[in-house]
Design a protein around this motif. Structure first.
Motif, PDB file in Angstrom:
ATOM      1  N   TYR A 257      -2.787   1.124   9.543  1.00 20.52           N
ATOM      2  CA  TYR A 257      -4.060   0.711   8.943  1.00 20.52           C
ATOM      3  C   TYR A 257      -3.919   0.850   7.438  1.00 20.52           C
ATOM      4  CZ  TYR A 257      -6.596   0.770  13.401  1.00 20.52           C
ATOM      5  OH  TYR A 257      -7.041   0.503  14.676  1.00 20.52           O
ATOM      6  N   VAL A 258      -4.353  -0.176   6.698  1.00 20.18           N
ATOM      7  CA  VAL A 258      -4.237  -0.159   5.238  1.00 20.18           C
ATOM      8  C   VAL A 258      -5.631  -0.272   4.618  1.00 20.18           C
ATOM      9  CG1 VAL A 258      -1.902  -1.101   5.187  1.00 20.18           C
ATOM     10  CG2 VAL A 258      -3.856  -2.656   5.148  1.00 20.18           C
ATOM     11  N   PRO A 259      -5.824   0.366   3.445  1.00 16.17           N
ATOM     12  CA  PRO A 259      -7.114   0.243   2.773  1.00 16.17           C
ATOM     13  C   PRO A 259      -7.394  -1.208   2.372  1.00 16.17           C
ATOM     14  CG  PRO A 259      -5.824   2.018   1.811  1.00 16.17           C
ATOM     15  CD  PRO A 259      -4.917   1.254   2.737  1.00 16.17           C
ATOM     16  N   VAL A 260      -8.638  -1.603   2.490  1.00 14.04           N
ATOM     17  CA  VAL A 260      -9.049  -2.964   2.133  1.00 14.04           C
ATOM     18  C   VAL A 260      -8.634  -3.292   0.696  1.00 14.04           C
ATOM     19  CG1 VAL A 260     -11.077  -4.429   1.745  1.00 14.04           C
ATOM     20  CG2 VAL A 260     -10.941  -3.003   3.785  1.00 14.04           C
TER      21      VAL A 260
ATOM     22  N   GLU B 183      -6.697 -15.598  13.311  1.00 15.19           N
ATOM     23  CA  GLU B 183      -7.088 -14.195  13.414  1.00 15.19           C
ATOM     24  C   GLU B 183      -5.865 -13.320  13.196  1.00 15.19           C
ATOM     25  OE1 GLU B 183      -8.213 -11.170  16.914  1.00 15.19           O
ATOM     26  OE2 GLU B 183      -9.414 -12.997  16.932  1.00 15.19           O
ATOM     27  N   LEU B 184      -5.972 -12.419  12.194  1.00 14.15           N
ATOM     28  CA  LEU B 184      -4.817 -11.576  11.855  1.00 14.15           C
ATOM     29  C   LEU B 184      -5.102 -10.090  11.888  1.00 14.15           C
ATOM     30  CD1 LEU B 184      -3.037 -13.212   8.764  1.00 14.15           C
ATOM     31  CD2 LEU B 184      -2.381 -13.319  11.166  1.00 14.15           C
ATOM     32  N   ALA B 185      -6.369  -9.685  11.706  1.00 11.61           N
ATOM     33  CA  ALA B 185      -6.631  -8.266  11.464  1.00 11.61           C
ATOM     34  C   ALA B 185      -7.946  -7.827  12.084  1.00 11.61           C
ATOM     35  CB  ALA B 185      -6.661  -8.010   9.955  1.00 11.61           C
ATOM     36  N   TRP B 186      -8.112  -6.504  12.152  1.00  8.19           N
ATOM     37  CA  TRP B 186      -9.369  -5.921  12.591  1.00  8.19           C
ATOM     38  C   TRP B 186      -9.594  -4.618  11.838  1.00  8.19           C
ATOM     39  CZ3 TRP B 186      -4.899  -5.503  15.314  1.00  8.19           C
ATOM     40  CH2 TRP B 186      -4.494  -4.221  15.678  1.00  8.19           C
ATOM     41  N   GLY B 187     -10.829  -4.149  11.896  1.00  7.71           N
ATOM     42  CA  GLY B 187     -11.160  -2.895  11.246  1.00  7.71           C
ATOM     43  C   GLY B 187     -12.377  -2.257  11.875  1.00  7.71           C
ATOM     44  N   TYR B 188     -12.528  -0.969  11.630  1.00  2.00           N
ATOM     45  CA  TYR B 188     -13.626  -0.169  12.192  1.00  2.00           C
ATOM     46  C   TYR B 188     -14.543   0.320  11.073  1.00  2.00           C
ATOM     47  CZ  TYR B 188     -11.178  -0.206  16.608  1.00  2.00           C
ATOM     48  OH  TYR B 188     -10.583  -0.606  17.765  1.00  2.00           O
ATOM     49  N   ASP B 189     -15.255  -0.592  10.430  1.00  2.00           N
ATOM     50  CA  ASP B 189     -16.188  -0.197   9.381  1.00  2.00           C
ATOM     51  C   ASP B 189     -17.437   0.453   9.961  1.00  2.00           C
ATOM     52  OD1 ASP B 189     -14.430  -0.991   7.446  1.00  2.00           O
ATOM     53  OD2 ASP B 189     -15.306  -2.977   7.230  1.00  2.00           O
ATOM     54  N   ALA B 190     -17.620   0.324  11.273  1.00  2.00           N
ATOM     55  CA  ALA B 190     -18.710   1.011  11.980  1.00  2.00           C
ATOM     56  C   ALA B 190     -18.086   2.067  12.895  1.00  2.00           C
ATOM     57  CB  ALA B 190     -19.547   0.014  12.770  1.00  2.00           C
ATOM     58  N   ALA B 191     -17.102   2.787  12.367  1.00  2.00           N
ATOM     59  CA  ALA B 191     -16.386   3.789  13.164  1.00  2.00           C
ATOM     60  C   ALA B 191     -17.323   4.929  13.560  1.00  2.00           C
ATOM     61  CB  ALA B 191     -15.199   4.349  12.384  1.00  2.00           C
ATOM     62  N   LEU B 192     -17.015   5.522  14.695  1.00  2.00           N
ATOM     63  CA  LEU B 192     -17.727   6.720  15.113  1.00  2.00           C
ATOM     64  C   LEU B 192     -17.385   7.863  14.165  1.00  2.00           C
ATOM     65  CD1 LEU B 192     -17.072   6.299  18.919  1.00  2.00           C
ATOM     66  CD2 LEU B 192     -19.212   5.852  17.718  1.00  2.00           C
ATOM     67  N   ASP B 193     -18.252   8.866  14.099  1.00  4.22           N
ATOM     68  CA  ASP B 193     -18.069   9.962  13.139  1.00  4.22           C
ATOM     69  C   ASP B 193     -16.679  10.573  13.182  1.00  4.22           C
ATOM     70  OD1 ASP B 193     -20.623   9.630  12.213  1.00  4.22           O
ATOM     71  OD2 ASP B 193     -21.463  11.309  13.355  1.00  4.22           O
TER      72      ASP B 193
ATOM     73  N   ALA C 231     -12.024   8.259   9.343  1.00  8.13           N
ATOM     74  CA  ALA C 231     -10.860   8.000   8.476  1.00  8.13           C
ATOM     75  C   ALA C 231     -10.469   6.527   8.474  1.00  8.13           C
ATOM     76  CB  ALA C 231      -9.673   8.844   8.924  1.00  8.13           C
ATOM     77  N   LEU C 232     -10.894   5.766   9.494  1.00  8.39           N
ATOM     78  CA  LEU C 232     -10.517   4.355   9.600  1.00  8.39           C
ATOM     79  C   LEU C 232     -11.461   3.425   8.844  1.00  8.39           C
ATOM     80  CD1 LEU C 232      -9.471   4.214  13.348  1.00  8.39           C
ATOM     81  CD2 LEU C 232      -8.061   4.662  11.324  1.00  8.39           C
ATOM     82  N   ILE C 233     -12.605   3.940   8.403  1.00  5.31           N
ATOM     83  CA  ILE C 233     -13.552   3.098   7.669  1.00  5.31           C
ATOM     84  C   ILE C 233     -12.894   2.604   6.386  1.00  5.31           C
ATOM     85  CG2 ILE C 233     -15.765   3.078   6.428  1.00  5.31           C
ATOM     86  CD1 ILE C 233     -16.775   5.101   8.534  1.00  5.31           C
ATOM     87  N   GLY C 234     -13.057   1.300   6.121  1.00  6.26           N
ATOM     88  CA  GLY C 234     -12.466   0.711   4.922  1.00  6.26           C
ATOM     89  C   GLY C 234     -10.996   0.387   5.050  1.00  6.26           C
ATOM     90  N   HIS C 235     -10.468   0.379   6.280  1.00  6.14           N
ATOM     91  CA  HIS C 235      -9.065   0.052   6.545  1.00  6.14           C
ATOM     92  C   HIS C 235      -8.980  -1.134   7.495  1.00  6.14           C
ATOM     93  CE1 HIS C 235      -8.627   4.053   4.909  1.00  6.14           C
ATOM     94  NE2 HIS C 235      -7.322   3.870   4.828  1.00  6.14           N
TER      95      HIS C 235
ATOM     96  N   SER D  88       0.825  -1.208   0.000  1.00  4.47           N
ATOM     97  CA  SER D  88       0.000   0.000   0.000  1.00  4.47           C
ATOM     98  C   SER D  88       0.858   1.256   0.000  1.00  4.47           C
ATOM     99  CB  SER D  88      -0.914   0.018   1.227  1.00  4.47           C
ATOM    100  OG  SER D  88      -1.726   1.180   1.228  1.00  4.47           O
ATOM    101  N   THR D  89       0.414   2.215  -0.766  1.00  5.47           N
ATOM    102  CA  THR D  89       0.996   3.563  -0.714  1.00  5.47           C
ATOM    103  C   THR D  89       0.001   4.527  -0.062  1.00  5.47           C
ATOM    104  OG1 THR D  89       0.158   4.063  -2.927  1.00  5.47           O
ATOM    105  CG2 THR D  89       2.418   3.206  -2.774  1.00  5.47           C
ATOM    106  N   ARG D  90      -1.069   3.955   0.546  1.00  6.71           N
ATOM    107  CA  ARG D  90      -2.124   4.782   1.145  1.00  6.71           C
ATOM    108  C   ARG D  90      -2.381   4.406   2.608  1.00  6.71           C
ATOM    109  NH1 ARG D  90      -7.105   3.705  -2.164  1.00  6.71           N
ATOM    110  NH2 ARG D  90      -6.327   1.571  -2.074  1.00  6.71           N
ATOM    111  N   ALA D  91      -1.385   3.866   3.268  1.00  4.11           N
ATOM    112  CA  ALA D  91      -1.546   3.432   4.661  1.00  4.11           C
ATOM    113  C   ALA D  91      -1.660   4.631   5.599  1.00  4.11           C
ATOM    114  CB  ALA D  91      -0.372   2.553   5.077  1.00  4.11           C
ATOM    115  N   LEU D  92      -2.271   4.372   6.742  1.00  2.91           N
ATOM    116  CA  LEU D  92      -2.405   5.376   7.794  1.00  2.91           C
ATOM    117  C   LEU D  92      -1.706   4.879   9.053  1.00  2.91           C
ATOM    118  CD1 LEU D  92      -6.231   6.082   7.439  1.00  2.91           C
ATOM    119  CD2 LEU D  92      -4.341   7.456   6.515  1.00  2.91           C
TER     120      LEU D  92
END
Length: 129
Positions: free
Chosen positions: A63-66, A97-107, A111-115, A44-48
């Protein structure tokens, strides 16, 4: 030592009901590759980079984009709640189990949605080429 909440840098996200719980989300300026053993999972060149302070100062997480994940991660029946980030879902690869994500992130953590973030003790993260 936590920052004085009256002197927060621009871009820092604070938990509204607990201002001493905060995080900063910054783009990683280099290519990020994530390996599980010798298997390349992410390029990824779009990691956070997420830096968070709450009950303690947590290790920075990448965090990396899906869309930049090359391996098929399967959703597992596990979730947790972070009052700063929101509801996390967890993912496995080949039964581990390797990863997690916040697709239901708080407002304020949108920025973490989709990562996805990966457990640092289960993968190898390489920054730069």
């Amino acid at each position: 030592m936590p920052l004085d909440t009256d002197e927060m840098p621009e871009g820092v996200i604070r938990r509204p009901d607990q201002p001493s719980h905060y995080m900063a989300v910054k783009p990683v300026p280099r290519t990020v590759r994530i390996y599980h053993g010798e298997r390349l999972l992410v390029r990824s060149t779009r990691a956070l980079r997420v830096m968070e302070t709450g009950k303690q100062v947590y290790d920075p997480m990448i965090y990396v984009p899906v869309e930049d994940i090359w391996a098929p991660l399967d959703l597992i029946d596990k979730s947790t709640h972070c009052p700063l980030k929101g509801d996390a879902s967890y993912f496995e690869l080949d039964g581990e189990e390797l990863a997690w994500g916040y697709d239901a992130a708080l407002d304020f953590a949108a920025a973490l949605i989709g990562h996805r973030a990966f457990w640092p003790d289960k993968v190898r993260v390489v920054e730069g080429d």
